[in-house]
Design an enzyme around this catalytic site. Structure first.
Site, short mmCIF file in Angstrom:
data_model
loop_
_atom_site.label_atom_id
_atom_site.label_comp_id
_atom_site.label_asym_id
_atom_site.label_seq_id
_atom_site.Cartn_x
_atom_site.Cartn_y
_atom_site.Cartn_z
N LYS A 70 0.79 -1.24 0.00
CA LYS A 70 0.00 0.00 0.00
C LYS A 70 0.82 1.29 0.00
O LYS A 70 0.38 2.30 -0.53
CB LYS A 70 -0.95 0.03 1.21
CG LYS A 70 -2.12 -0.93 1.08
CD LYS A 70 -3.10 -0.75 2.22
CE LYS A 70 -4.24 -1.75 2.13
NZ LYS A 70 -5.32 -1.47 3.09
N ASP A 106 -10.19 3.18 1.63
CA ASP A 106 -10.40 2.73 3.02
C ASP A 106 -10.99 3.88 3.84
O ASP A 106 -11.84 3.66 4.70
CB ASP A 106 -9.08 2.29 3.67
CG ASP A 106 -8.59 0.95 3.13
OD1 ASP A 106 -9.42 0.15 2.66
OD2 ASP A 106 -7.37 0.71 3.18
#
Ligand code: ATR
Length: 273
Positions: A70, A106
Site C-alpha cells: 500500500k 479505506d
C-alpha cells in the site's frame, strides 16, 4: 460490446491469503452488466515495479492494492489524491485519461457509516495498517480530539506525531472519556483472538457513544456484543469493507454504482454468514 469480459481488474498483494474482493467485484460487474473481470495477483515486493509496468501495457483498468504494497505502490502511479497523500498509502488504482491515479478508499469506507455525525472525542485502539486511514477519516469528519492507544506505544507515538494527535499507553486506554471508540487491532478477529476484546465492558458503563469495530469476521465481535449490552451504539467492519469496495468500483466503471444492499448480502454470503 463483446459479450465476454474485455477489461481487467484485480487485487495485488503478498501473500494474498483469502480475499473477498474477487468474489464481490466479479459479482458486481455481472450485476451492473460491466464487461470486467477481477483477478487475484500474488506478487512479492521485488515484482511490484514489473507489476505496474504490466498495468500500463495490458488492458488493466484498475485494481486494489493490499498488504504489503500500500505504501510502495504510491511511487508507481502517476498521481495520488490529496486524501491518499495525507494517509501515505493507496489501496486502489484507476485511470484518469492517460494518467494512472492512486486513491485510498479505506477512508471513504471508514467514513460511510459516520456521515453527518459528530463526536467530541475519539479513541482509536491499534496502530497497524488501517489506523492511518482511520485517523485521516476522523480528521475529515472534524473530530476535535483524537487519541490513539496501542500495545506498542512507539507505533502509536509515530502516528500521533505524523497526524498531530495524542498517543497514550495501552494500559491507560480506559481514561479518555471518548464518545467514539474504534477498534483497529486484531483482537476479536476469527482465529486465536476471537475471544478477546481490546476494551472492557465496565469501562463503557455510565457513558454513551458509538463503538466501531473494523473487524468484520465475525460480524459481531466480543467488543460489539459487550458495547451493545452497555447501551452503546455499534457499527461493524462490514460496512467499511463494502463501502471501500463500492468506492473503488465507481472509480473503475466511471460512476456506475455497485448496489449497496445486495453487495452487503454478497459479502455475508462470501463470509459464510
Ligand atoms: P493491520 O495492518 O490490519 O492493521 P497489523 O499491522 O498487524 O494489522 O496491526 C494489528 C494491530 O493489532 C496492532 O496495533 C497490534 O498492536 P502492536 O502494534 O503492539 O503489535 C494490535 N494487536 C495485535 N494483537 C494484540 C493484542 N493481543 N493486544 C493488543 N493489541 C494487539
Amino acid at each position: 460490446m463483446a459479450n465476454y469480459p474485455t477489461k481487467l481488474f484485480g487485487i495485488v498483494g503478498y501473500p494474498l491469503g483469502h480475499s473477498m474482493s474477487p468474489g464481490l467485484h466479479n459479482w458486481g460487474f455481472r450485476e451492473v452488466g460491466f464487461p470486467g473481470v477481477y483477478l487475484a495477483w500474488s506478487e512479492p515486493p521485488e515484482k511490484l515495479k514489473d507489476f505496474f509496468r504490466a498495468v500500463r501495457l495490458l488492458p488493466i483498468l484498475g485494481g486494489n492494492i493490499t498488504i504489503p504494497h500500500k505504501v510502495e505502490a504510491m511511487k508507481l502511479v502517476d498521481k495520488v489524491s490529496e486524501r491518499a497523500a495525507a494517509i501515505g498509502a493507496i489501496n486502489t488504482f484507476y485511470w484518469k485519461g492517460e494518467e494512472l491515479w492512486g486513491e485510498n478508499t479505506d477512508v471513504i469506507g471508514f467514513l460511510a457509516p459516520l456521515k453527518g455525525r459528530s463526536f467530541k472525542k475519539a479513541l482509536l485502539l491499534g496502530a497497524g495498517g488501517v489506523s492511518r486511514a482511520v485517523i485521516a477519516g476522523l480528521k475529515d469528519l472534524g473530530v476535535p480530539e483524537i487519541i490513539i492507544a496501542n500495545r506498542t506505544l512507539e507505533k502509536a507515538q509515530a502516528l500521533a506525531d505524523h497526524f498531530h494527535i495524542k498517543a497514550i499507553p495501552w494500559d491507560e486506554r480506559m481514561k479518555p472519556e471518548a464518545d467514539l471508540i474504534i477498534n483497529a487491532t486484531s483482537q476479536g478477529m476469527k482465529g486465536e483472538q476471537v475471544d478477546k476484546s481490546p476494551y472492557e465492558e465496565k469501562w463503557l458503563e455510565g457513558r454513551k457513544g458509538l463503538v466501531y469495530d473494523i473487524v468484520y469476521n465475525p460480524l459481531e465481535t466480543l467488543l460489539l456484543r459487550e458495547s451493545k449490552a452497555a447501551g452503546w451504539e455499534t457499527v461493524t467492519g462490514l460496512t467499511m469493507f463494502v463501502e471501500q469496495a463500492r468506492a473503488a468500483f465507481a472509480l473503475w466503471t466511471g460512476g456506475v454504482e455497485m448496489p449497496q444492499a445486495p453487495a452487503t448480502a454478497k459479502v455475508k454470503e462470501l463470509l459464510g454468514l
